[in-house]
Design a protein around this motif. Structure first.
Motif, PDB file in Angstrom:
ATOM      1  N   LEU A 166      -2.486   5.133  -4.572  1.00 46.42           N
ATOM      2  CA  LEU A 166      -1.729   4.412  -5.598  1.00 46.42           C
ATOM      3  C   LEU A 166      -0.739   3.480  -4.909  1.00 46.42           C
ATOM      4  O   LEU A 166       0.108   3.922  -4.132  1.00 46.42           O
ATOM      5  CB  LEU A 166      -0.986   5.400  -6.499  1.00 46.42           C
ATOM      6  CG  LEU A 166      -0.214   4.793  -7.686  1.00 46.42           C
ATOM      7  CD1 LEU A 166      -1.149   4.049  -8.627  1.00 46.42           C
ATOM      8  CD2 LEU A 166       0.556   5.885  -8.434  1.00 46.42           C
ATOM      9  N   THR A 175       4.975   6.912 -10.818  1.00 45.60           N
ATOM     10  CA  THR A 175       3.643   7.301 -10.361  1.00 45.60           C
ATOM     11  C   THR A 175       2.708   7.599 -11.519  1.00 45.60           C
ATOM     12  O   THR A 175       1.488   7.608 -11.351  1.00 45.60           O
ATOM     13  CB  THR A 175       3.723   8.535  -9.434  1.00 45.60           C
ATOM     14  OG1 THR A 175       4.387   9.601 -10.136  1.00 45.60           O
ATOM     15  CG2 THR A 175       4.503   8.201  -8.167  1.00 45.60           C
ATOM     16  N   TYR A 181       0.641  -0.594 -15.297  1.00 49.29           N
ATOM     17  CA  TYR A 181      -0.418   0.066 -14.526  1.00 49.29           C
ATOM     18  C   TYR A 181      -1.768  -0.613 -14.780  1.00 49.29           C
ATOM     19  O   TYR A 181      -2.129  -0.917 -15.919  1.00 49.29           O
ATOM     20  CB  TYR A 181      -0.514   1.540 -14.907  1.00 49.29           C
ATOM     21  CG  TYR A 181      -1.618   2.288 -14.179  1.00 49.29           C
ATOM     22  CD1 TYR A 181      -1.534   2.524 -12.820  1.00 49.29           C
ATOM     23  CD2 TYR A 181      -2.742   2.731 -14.866  1.00 49.29           C
ATOM     24  CE1 TYR A 181      -2.541   3.203 -12.144  1.00 49.29           C
ATOM     25  CE2 TYR A 181      -3.750   3.413 -14.205  1.00 49.29           C
ATOM     26  CZ  TYR A 181      -3.649   3.640 -12.846  1.00 49.29           C
ATOM     27  OH  TYR A 181      -4.649   4.304 -12.185  1.00 49.29           O
ATOM     28  N   SER A 224       0.929  -1.634 -10.636  1.00 47.44           N
ATOM     29  CA  SER A 224       0.440  -0.604  -9.722  1.00 47.44           C
ATOM     30  C   SER A 224      -1.018  -0.312 -10.026  1.00 47.44           C
ATOM     31  O   SER A 224      -1.496  -0.551 -11.144  1.00 47.44           O
ATOM     32  CB  SER A 224       1.273   0.677  -9.841  1.00 47.44           C
ATOM     33  OG  SER A 224       1.137   1.243 -11.142  1.00 47.44           O
ATOM     34  N   LEU A 244       2.709   4.651  -3.185  1.00 46.78           N
ATOM     35  CA  LEU A 244       3.538   5.571  -3.957  1.00 46.78           C
ATOM     36  C   LEU A 244       3.151   7.010  -3.656  1.00 46.78           C
ATOM     37  O   LEU A 244       2.033   7.303  -3.234  1.00 46.78           O
ATOM     38  CB  LEU A 244       3.387   5.279  -5.453  1.00 46.78           C
ATOM     39  CG  LEU A 244       3.708   3.839  -5.889  1.00 46.78           C
ATOM     40  CD1 LEU A 244       3.506   3.697  -7.396  1.00 46.78           C
ATOM     41  CD2 LEU A 244       5.133   3.457  -5.490  1.00 46.78           C
ATOM     42  N   ASP A 245       4.093   7.909  -3.873  1.00 49.69           N
ATOM     43  CA  ASP A 245       3.881   9.336  -3.602  1.00 49.69           C
ATOM     44  C   ASP A 245       3.086   9.941  -4.761  1.00 49.69           C
ATOM     45  O   ASP A 245       3.648  10.489  -5.712  1.00 49.69           O
ATOM     46  CB  ASP A 245       5.227  10.035  -3.435  1.00 49.69           C
ATOM     47  CG  ASP A 245       5.062  11.503  -3.037  1.00 49.69           C
ATOM     48  OD1 ASP A 245       3.938  11.869  -2.617  1.00 49.69           O
ATOM     49  OD2 ASP A 245       6.037  12.253  -3.155  1.00 49.69           O
ATOM     50  N   ALA A 246       1.782   9.789  -4.685  1.00 47.64           N
ATOM     51  CA  ALA A 246       0.898  10.243  -5.764  1.00 47.64           C
ATOM     52  C   ALA A 246      -0.367  10.828  -5.145  1.00 47.64           C
ATOM     53  O   ALA A 246      -0.674  10.578  -3.969  1.00 47.64           O
ATOM     54  CB  ALA A 246       0.547   9.080  -6.686  1.00 47.64           C
TER      55      ALA A 246
END
Length: 277
Positions: A166, A175, A181, A224, A244-246
């Motif tokens: 992501l 996220t 998105y 994103s 991203l932290d996903a």
């Protein structure tokens, strides 16, 4: 009826006589006569009136002329498309999905070009449905695709896997799917897992079936999206995009080959090993 007979028929028309046709084709006049008689016999029609002053077309000959010219032109085009250039001994017809050119497909192309100087290369891009059809019809020998084949006459090898991550143009982007998105199709497994992980998310306003198109839109408009890591490496390095932290997802990439086409490619196994290495 064969191509030589049609060529002879056209040469007679162009030269105006059987004698000139024999000179143009560099064959005897009796050969020209025999070919014309064979063609007329196959069609059951007299095609030319033969006179001392030359030849003239009958009504049937007039109708055949356009067909003969078209067939001759098509054959010329086919030879240019299919025949091997001088000095080459084999042809490798590659097909790939557009998102896979900047990866496995380009690597195979470069391997063959660098290590097999006697092999001609042809590359065609399309979606998975048409790529599969090209393989089945023998128009493509090998294909880089996200879609494996279970057909007996096809060999399927998993070469690698795209890691879908992501990314966003902003570090503080949520996220979870949000208004900006962009949904980019990543195969059935990704679609299922993505839906499971985001059951409360609304359907994205913008979606793409191609990662390259999704990336172009993301860079132009922001937002994103989940994209193959290999496609965004440079953009991450120059901070045009941020990871991203996903959760990440795995999407296998396959080499599908027509077994009959690759049967005489002694280099094929080494090529596969190089691609997997």
């Amino acid at each position: 009826m064969n191509l030589n007979e049609l060529k002879t028929f056209l040469a007679i028309i162009e030269g105006g006589s059987l004698v000139r046709a024999s000179e143009t084709l560099n064959v005897t006049q009796s050969t020209v006569t025999a070919r014309l008689q064979s063609l007329e016999g196959a069609l059951g029609q007299t095609l030319l009136y033969r006179q001392k002053s030359g030849t003239t077309l009958t009504a049937a000959g007039e109708r055949l002329r356009n067909y003969a010219a078209t067939i001759n032109d098509l054959w010329t085009q086919a030879r240019q498309d299919v025949a091997l250039p001088d000095g080459l001994s084999a042809m490798c017809n590659m097909a790939c999905e557009p998102d896979l050119w900047d990866g496995a497909a380009a690597k195979m192309f470069e391997y063959v070009r660098a290590h097999q100087s006697g092999v001609a290369l042809s590359v065609w891009q399309s979606g998975p449905g048409e790529v599969t059809q090209w393989l089945a019809q023998g128009l493509a020998d090998v294909a880089m695709t996200y879609q494996p084949s279970n057909a007996v006459k096809m060999l399927t090898v998993e070469l690698m896997a795209d890691t879908l991550i992501l990314v966003s143009d902003r570090m503080d982007t949520p996220t979870q799917p949000h208004q900006g998105y962009i949904f980019v199709a990543g195969g059935m497994d990704f679609g299922r897992d993505h839906a499971t992980a985001n059951t409360d998310a609304a359907i994205s306003r913008v979606s793409f079936g191609s990662a390259k198109l999704g990336l172009a839109h993301l860079l132009a408009e922001g937002g994103s999206a989940y994209l193959p890591e290999r496609l965004v490496t440079l953009h991450l390095a120059n901070q045009r995009l941020y990871q991203l932290d996903a959760p990440t997802y795995r999407r296998p990439v396959y080499l599908v080959a027509n077994r009959q086409a690759i049967a005489n490619w002694a280099w094929f196994d080494d090529c596969v090993s190089a691609l997997q290495g």
